[in-house]
Design a protein around this motif. Structure first.
Motif, PDB file in Angstrom:
ATOM      1  N   ILE A 109     103.934  46.924  -3.932  1.00  0.00           N
ATOM      2  CA  ILE A 109     104.622  45.438  -3.560  1.00  0.00           C
ATOM      3  C   ILE A 109     106.013  45.905  -3.690  1.00  0.00           C
ATOM      4  O   ILE A 109     106.728  46.013  -4.747  1.00  0.00           O
ATOM      5  CB  ILE A 109     104.202  44.362  -4.398  1.00  0.00           C
ATOM      6  N   HIS A 110     106.814  45.613  -2.904  1.00  0.00           N
ATOM      7  CA  HIS A 110     108.336  45.876  -2.516  1.00  0.00           C
ATOM      8  C   HIS A 110     108.704  47.117  -3.487  1.00  0.00           C
ATOM      9  O   HIS A 110     109.436  47.044  -4.479  1.00  0.00           O
ATOM     10  CB  HIS A 110     108.954  44.535  -3.491  1.00  0.00           C
ATOM     11  N   GLU A 111     108.251  48.278  -3.184  1.00  0.00           N
ATOM     12  CA  GLU A 111     108.528  49.452  -3.806  1.00  0.00           C
ATOM     13  C   GLU A 111     108.147  49.543  -5.251  1.00  0.00           C
ATOM     14  O   GLU A 111     108.276  50.573  -5.958  1.00  0.00           O
ATOM     15  CB  GLU A 111     110.041  49.847  -3.617  1.00  0.00           C
ATOM     16  N   GLN A 112     107.316  48.631  -5.506  1.00  0.00           N
ATOM     17  CA  GLN A 112     106.690  48.344  -7.124  1.00  0.00           C
ATOM     18  C   GLN A 112     105.109  48.693  -6.985  1.00  0.00           C
ATOM     19  O   GLN A 112     104.628  48.433  -6.135  1.00  0.00           O
ATOM     20  CB  GLN A 112     107.297  47.275  -7.916  1.00  0.00           C
ATOM     21  N   SER A 113     104.734  49.487  -7.960  1.00  0.00           N
ATOM     22  CA  SER A 113     103.229  49.602  -8.303  1.00  0.00           C
ATOM     23  C   SER A 113     102.548  48.641  -9.256  1.00  0.00           C
ATOM     24  O   SER A 113     103.116  48.431 -10.173  1.00  0.00           O
ATOM     25  CB  SER A 113     102.771  51.311  -8.743  1.00  0.00           C
ATOM     26  N   VAL A 114     101.673  48.107  -8.723  1.00  0.00           N
ATOM     27  CA  VAL A 114     101.242  46.844  -9.291  1.00  0.00           C
ATOM     28  C   VAL A 114      99.544  46.769  -9.495  1.00  0.00           C
ATOM     29  O   VAL A 114      98.989  47.262  -8.261  1.00  0.00           O
ATOM     30  CB  VAL A 114     101.614  45.362  -8.498  1.00  0.00           C
ATOM     31  N   PHE A 178      94.219  41.456 -24.153  1.00  0.00           N
ATOM     32  CA  PHE A 178      94.682  41.529 -22.650  1.00  0.00           C
ATOM     33  C   PHE A 178      96.215  42.237 -22.507  1.00  0.00           C
ATOM     34  O   PHE A 178      96.382  43.102 -21.594  1.00  0.00           O
ATOM     35  CB  PHE A 178      94.683  40.120 -22.117  1.00  0.00           C
ATOM     36  N   LEU A 179      97.135  41.936 -23.294  1.00  0.00           N
ATOM     37  CA  LEU A 179      98.285  42.453 -23.421  1.00  0.00           C
ATOM     38  C   LEU A 179      98.240  44.050 -23.624  1.00  0.00           C
ATOM     39  O   LEU A 179      98.935  44.869 -23.035  1.00  0.00           O
ATOM     40  CB  LEU A 179      99.275  41.949 -24.460  1.00  0.00           C
ATOM     41  N   ALA A 180      97.487  44.397 -24.658  1.00  0.00           N
ATOM     42  CA  ALA A 180      97.170  45.731 -24.664  1.00  0.00           C
ATOM     43  C   ALA A 180      96.628  46.531 -23.595  1.00  0.00           C
ATOM     44  O   ALA A 180      97.098  47.921 -23.320  1.00  0.00           O
ATOM     45  CB  ALA A 180      96.073  46.094 -25.904  1.00  0.00           C
ATOM     46  N   PHE A 181      95.688  45.937 -22.902  1.00  0.00           N
ATOM     47  CA  PHE A 181      95.365  46.562 -21.765  1.00  0.00           C
ATOM     48  C   PHE A 181      96.439  46.672 -20.471  1.00  0.00           C
ATOM     49  O   PHE A 181      96.654  47.807 -20.008  1.00  0.00           O
ATOM     50  CB  PHE A 181      94.174  45.422 -20.848  1.00  0.00           C
ATOM     51  N   ALA A 182      97.213  45.817 -20.445  1.00  0.00           N
ATOM     52  CA  ALA A 182      98.355  45.774 -19.613  1.00  0.00           C
ATOM     53  C   ALA A 182      99.347  46.932 -19.911  1.00  0.00           C
ATOM     54  O   ALA A 182      99.949  47.555 -19.103  1.00  0.00           O
ATOM     55  CB  ALA A 182      99.027  44.430 -19.471  1.00  0.00           C
ATOM     56  N   GLN A 183      99.694  47.058 -21.246  1.00  0.00           N
ATOM     57  CA  GLN A 183     100.288  48.336 -21.891  1.00  0.00           C
ATOM     58  C   GLN A 183      99.868  49.568 -21.349  1.00  0.00           C
ATOM     59  O   GLN A 183     100.526  50.518 -21.004  1.00  0.00           O
ATOM     60  CB  GLN A 183     100.501  47.811 -23.297  1.00  0.00           C
ATOM     61  N   GLU A 184      98.631  49.706 -21.534  1.00  0.00           N
ATOM     62  CA  GLU A 184      97.934  50.971 -20.991  1.00  0.00           C
ATOM     63  C   GLU A 184      98.192  51.293 -19.601  1.00  0.00           C
ATOM     64  O   GLU A 184      98.471  52.274 -18.994  1.00  0.00           O
ATOM     65  CB  GLU A 184      96.503  50.862 -21.317  1.00  0.00           C
ATOM     66  N   ASP A 188     100.241  54.057 -17.516  1.00  0.00           N
ATOM     67  CA  ASP A 188      99.743  54.810 -16.496  1.00  0.00           C
ATOM     68  C   ASP A 188     100.939  54.958 -15.542  1.00  0.00           C
ATOM     69  O   ASP A 188     100.533  55.574 -14.355  1.00  0.00           O
ATOM     70  CB  ASP A 188      98.547  54.173 -15.858  1.00  0.00           C
ATOM     71  N   GLY A 189     101.789  54.205 -15.434  1.00  0.00           N
ATOM     72  CA  GLY A 189     102.981  54.238 -14.441  1.00  0.00           C
ATOM     73  C   GLY A 189     103.110  52.930 -13.459  1.00  0.00           C
ATOM     74  O   GLY A 189     104.085  53.048 -12.774  1.00  0.00           O
TER      75      GLY A 189
END
Length: 243
Positions: A109-114, A178-184, A188-189
């Protein structure tokens, strides 16, 4: 891109409150029509969704018709499966024009990986749920449920949905996992992570990376927008107050 309207649980809120919920939802879809190129619905849009071979829940016809109109105007709509989306069986794709996903989505999305994911099954204490999820999504279980009359099936589903919502709302400390999952996913990039499931809106930034939990469309009326520069959490009442 708009990531929006997850955890609306349409059908769970009745009476005047339910009418307000639907009016707010259609207001947001009008904004999406004017501003969005794509729309991600990150699970649990309906309090219960099941597609029988020849039957779908009739109370959602107006919304599905609106989605179809947005698709015909060139807006790509992605529907992710949540823990209340029991069976996606082709109707939303063929008749409405949505793209459906059973699990997480990797979007550019707009050159970002989401990374976009409903969020069910993340919690360590959800070992039982992860087993039940596999059972409920199995072809055998879904075939057996399809033999139940739709009126009875919807009645049974409303009871289990109410229990599920109560359990989720009573555990605000789950936000840490949930935040820890997002930080993982950051490691991952990924530049951004969008999730839901908890009913609690969150926006967390680490440098140029952003995690958003979309909250719900029952109490918070919160959603996320990527405006081409950043991913940001919005609330409908705050947007209305802006000049």
């Amino acid at each position: 891109m708009w990531g929006e309207v997850r955890l609306a649980h349409l059908g769970a809120v009745q009476g005047e409150a339910g009418q307000v919920q639907r009016r707010n939802l259609f207001e947001l879809l009008e904004r999406a029509e004017a501003e969005a190129k794509s729309l991600f619905v990150v699970g649990d849009l309906f309090d219960f969704w099941y597609e029988w071979a020849t039957v779908i829940p009739k109370q959602h016809f107006a919304l599905l018709h609106r989605f179809r109109a947005l698709v015909e105007r060139g807006i790509a709509i992605h529907q992710l499966s949540g823990n209340h989306d029991f069976r996606l069986h082709g109707f939303l794709e063929t008749e409405v024009g949505l793209t459906t996903h059973l699990d997480g989505v990797h979007a550019r999305i707009h050159e970002q990986s989401v990374f976009i994911f409903h969020g069910d099954g993340i919690l360590q204490r959800d070992t039982g749920y992860r087993f039940v999820k596999r059972v409920l999504r199995s072809p055998v279980s879904q075939r057996v449920f399809s033999w139940i009359h739709p009126d009875l099936g919807m009645r049974l589903a409303r009871g289990t949905s109410m229990t599920s919502r109560k359990v989720i709302k009573e555990n605000p400390h789950d936000d840490v996992e949930f935040l820890a999952f997002a930080q993982e996913r950051f490691r991952d990039g990924y530049d951004g992570v969008i999730m839901g499931h908890t009913h609690r809106p969150v926006e967390h930034r680490e440098g140029q990376r952003t995690y958003v939990n979309l909250g719900d469309w029952i109490q918070h009326y919160s959603y996320a927008v990527h405006d081409g520069t950043e991913l940001k959490l919005h609330r409908l009442h705050e947007d209305r107050a802006r000049p």
